[in-house]
Design an enzyme around this catalytic site. Structure first.
Site, PDB file in Angstrom:
ATOM      1  N   SER A 115       7.306   3.510  -3.207  1.00 33.29           N
ATOM      2  CA  SER A 115       7.429   3.346  -1.759  1.00 33.29           C
ATOM      3  C   SER A 115       8.872   3.438  -1.290  1.00 33.29           C
ATOM      4  CB  SER A 115       6.879   1.969  -1.384  1.00 33.29           C
ATOM      5  OG  SER A 115       7.159   1.681  -0.041  1.00 33.29           O
ATOM      6  N   TYR A 137       7.033  -7.042  -1.612  1.00 31.43           N
ATOM      7  CA  TYR A 137       6.297  -5.802  -1.854  1.00 31.43           C
ATOM      8  C   TYR A 137       7.235  -4.728  -2.413  1.00 31.43           C
ATOM      9  CZ  TYR A 137       4.287  -1.256  -0.767  1.00 31.43           C
ATOM     10  OH  TYR A 137       3.857   0.040  -0.858  1.00 31.43           O
ATOM     11  N   LYS A 145       7.582  -2.789  -6.320  1.00 27.88           N
ATOM     12  CA  LYS A 145       7.619  -1.343  -6.592  1.00 27.88           C
ATOM     13  C   LYS A 145       8.863  -1.000  -7.431  1.00 27.88           C
ATOM     14  CE  LYS A 145       3.848  -0.085  -4.401  1.00 27.88           C
ATOM     15  NZ  LYS A 145       2.717   0.667  -4.944  1.00 27.88           N
ATOM     16  N   LEU A 183       0.870   1.330  12.540  1.00 30.17           N
ATOM     17  CA  LEU A 183       1.003   1.746  13.934  1.00 30.17           C
ATOM     18  C   LEU A 183      -0.056   2.762  14.370  1.00 30.17           C
ATOM     19  CD1 LEU A 183       2.660   1.531  16.540  1.00 30.17           C
ATOM     20  CD2 LEU A 183       4.017   3.470  15.725  1.00 30.17           C
ATOM     21  N   ASP A 196      12.247  -5.025  10.245  1.00 25.55           N
ATOM     22  CA  ASP A 196      12.112  -3.599  10.562  1.00 25.55           C
ATOM     23  C   ASP A 196      13.488  -2.947  10.687  1.00 25.55           C
ATOM     24  OD1 ASP A 196       9.373  -3.093  10.653  1.00 25.55           O
ATOM     25  OD2 ASP A 196       9.177  -3.636  12.771  1.00 25.55           O
TER      26      ASP A 196
HETATM   27  N1  UFG Z   1       4.556  -1.304  15.066  1.00 22.82           N
HETATM   28  C1  UFG Z   1       4.429  -1.737  16.377  1.00 22.82           C
HETATM   29  N2  UFG Z   1       3.284  -2.381  16.733  1.00 22.82           N
HETATM   30  C2  UFG Z   1       2.249  -2.605  15.862  1.00 22.82           C
HETATM   31  C3  UFG Z   1       2.382  -2.132  14.529  1.00 22.82           C
HETATM   32  C4  UFG Z   1       3.555  -1.493  14.165  1.00 22.82           C
HETATM   33  O1  UFG Z   1       5.327  -1.574  17.196  1.00 22.82           O
HETATM   34  O2  UFG Z   1       1.235  -3.213  16.272  1.00 22.82           O
HETATM   35  C5  UFG Z   1       5.801  -0.606  14.683  1.00 22.82           C
HETATM   36  C6  UFG Z   1       6.588  -1.302  13.582  1.00 22.82           C
HETATM   37  O3  UFG Z   1       7.408  -2.312  14.103  1.00 22.82           O
HETATM   38  C7  UFG Z   1       7.367  -0.128  13.023  1.00 22.82           C
HETATM   39  C8  UFG Z   1       6.411   1.074  13.168  1.00 22.82           C
HETATM   40  O4  UFG Z   1       5.450   0.645  14.153  1.00 22.82           O
HETATM   41  O5  UFG Z   1       8.491   0.106  13.823  1.00 22.82           O
HETATM   42  C9  UFG Z   1       5.670   1.420  11.902  1.00 22.82           C
HETATM   43  O6  UFG Z   1       5.088   0.236  11.381  1.00 22.82           O
HETATM   44  P1  UFG Z   1       3.959   0.238  10.256  1.00 22.82           P
HETATM   45  O7  UFG Z   1       3.566  -1.178  10.043  1.00 22.82           O
HETATM   46  O8  UFG Z   1       2.925   1.238  10.587  1.00 22.82           O
HETATM   47  O9  UFG Z   1       4.718   0.803   8.956  1.00 22.82           O
HETATM   48  P2  UFG Z   1       6.064   0.275   8.258  1.00 22.82           P
HETATM   49  O10 UFG Z   1       7.123   1.256   8.614  1.00 22.82           O
HETATM   50  O11 UFG Z   1       6.363  -1.124   8.536  1.00 22.82           O
HETATM   51  O12 UFG Z   1       5.661   0.294   6.712  1.00 22.82           O
HETATM   52  C10 UFG Z   1       5.038   1.385   6.088  1.00 22.82           C
HETATM   53  C11 UFG Z   1       4.076   0.872   5.024  1.00 22.82           C
HETATM   54  C12 UFG Z   1       4.828   0.238   3.895  1.00 22.82           C
HETATM   55  C13 UFG Z   1       5.920   1.122   3.386  1.00 22.82           C
HETATM   56  C14 UFG Z   1       6.795   1.583   4.519  1.00 22.82           C
HETATM   57  C15 UFG Z   1       7.792   2.556   4.030  1.00 22.82           C
HETATM   58  O13 UFG Z   1       3.200  -0.072   5.576  1.00 22.82           O
HETATM   59  O14 UFG Z   1       3.928  -0.028   2.842  1.00 22.82           O
HETATM   60  O15 UFG Z   1       5.995   2.189   5.517  1.00 22.82           O
HETATM   61  O16 UFG Z   1       8.539   3.056   5.072  1.00 22.82           O
HETATM   62  F1  UFG Z   1       6.693   0.462   2.508  1.00 22.82           F
END
Ligand code: UFG
Length: 326
Positions: free
Chosen positions: A115, A139, A143, A188, A283
């Protein structure tokens, strides 16, 4: 080749099963804690937890496996901060047992689901593989540890591995037959789609005061079919007798959270009801992959656009409005 897919009933595992089974023989193990039986109908499946060494050993003996693609893991960043024990025992200990069973059965090829979370916060926003591990969650730490363990198994037993460091995986099989069904959903794109389809009233965008083009976080969204293609190429790379290696999988393009909302609105033809909320802890502003190494060494390049991914994810949602039955 006969390939064992751990976590084959999960989102990426089930898409991989479908695609890889066109060229190779596949066998799935999954403990069904997060996976769905619905996603693997018709495939050879063992309900086994990778921590159960005896049961796993039986599968290897019965099936005469040639190589492993290892997806089985807990994968939520936020949850891992609250429950680190669950992550280390499942991901790290589970992988250790899997690797031991592989060695005992003389299986020495593994493609590993790593990841971008291994990099954590970095000073640069375009991330290449020369950067050091700096995980900011249990997490991500699991990895890193699993990659380290595989490195030592290579030195000791000649176990060859390819670690694939995914950025933000999205989309579904192009026909929408397999896709993403996490419970609870934290990602997201599925949340935005649910909101567009009226399955959710509203979504919160976590912060709009980041140092990015529109103030919201920027991420590199990689289509799951392209991602699986990289796993197949990694398998062939190992089949040819190449050395262990690790690669980023991303598109080298970033999309902001607001751009994701706009693209979902365009693809679905529906308005998305959202509000700006507070930042979510941990984030980073921007996470974009340099995927040059995968292109040069594996000959891999993503082919799907963000719109393609959202179209496929929307088809999956239309096929399964309430998700898989289990
Ligand atoms: N976000 C929102 N509202 C929500 C959900 C997410 O604004 O309801 C935002 C988050 O703050 C972030 C973006 O959308 O800015 C993406 O968030 P995700 O939760 O979809 O994904 P992440 O980037 O946090 O994490 C994902 C995987 C992880 C991995 C990571 C690597 O979930 O397992 O990408 O970049 F490690």
């Amino acid at each position: 080749m006969k390939v064992l897919i751990t976590g084959g009933a999960g989102y990426i595992g089930s898409c991989c099963t479908e695609i890889l089974s066109k060229t190779d023989e596949v066998v799935i193990v999954d403990n069904l804690e997060r996976g769905h039986l619905d996603a693997i109908k018709g495939y050879k499946f063992y309900n086994v937890d990778i921590r159960d060494k005896e049961a796993l050993d039986k599968v290897f003996k019965e099936e005469r496996i040639d190589a492993v693609i290892h997806f089985a893991a807990k994968s939520q960043v936020g949850e891992s901060c609250e429950k680190p024990y669950e992550y280390f025992i499942n991901n790290v200990y589970g992988t250790l047992e899997l690797l031991k069973v592989m060695v005992d059965n003389n299986v020495k090829k593994i493609v590993f689901s790593s990841s971008a979370a291994t990099y954590g916060m970095q000073d640069v926003s375009v991330i290449d593989e020369s950067l050091p591990f700096n995980p900011s969650s249990p997490y991500g730490e699991t990895k890193c540890m699993m990659e380290e363990i595989m490195k030592w198994f290579d030195k000791a037993y000649g176990m060859k591995y390819v670690a694939l460091r995914y950025f933000n995986v999205c989309g579904a099989l192009d026909d929408g037959s397999k896709g993403e069904d996490h419970r609870p959903e934290t990602h997201l794109i599925p949340i935005v789609l649910d909101t567009a389809l009226g399955l959710r009233q509203k979504l919160q965008v976590f912060g709009n005061d980041y140092n990015t083009k529109d103030g919201t976080n920027v991420r590199d969204y990689i289509n799951v079919v392209d991602l699986v293609d990289a796993h197949v190429k990694a398998l062939r790379y190992l089949e040819k007798g190449n050395e262990s290696n690790f690669f980023n999988l991303g598109t080298t393009t970033g999309s902001s959270n607001l751009e994701i909302i706009k693209t979902v609105e365009k693809v679905s033809g529906k308005k998305v009801n959202y509000e700006i909320g507070p930042r979510r802890p941990g984030d980073p502003d921007t996470l974009v992959a340099s995927a040059l190494k995968a292109k040069e060494v594996l000959g891999w390049e993503p082919k799907h656009t963000l719109e393609d991914s959202i179209k496929a994810a929307l088809k999956f949602k239309e096929n399964y409005p309430n998700g898989y039955s289990k």
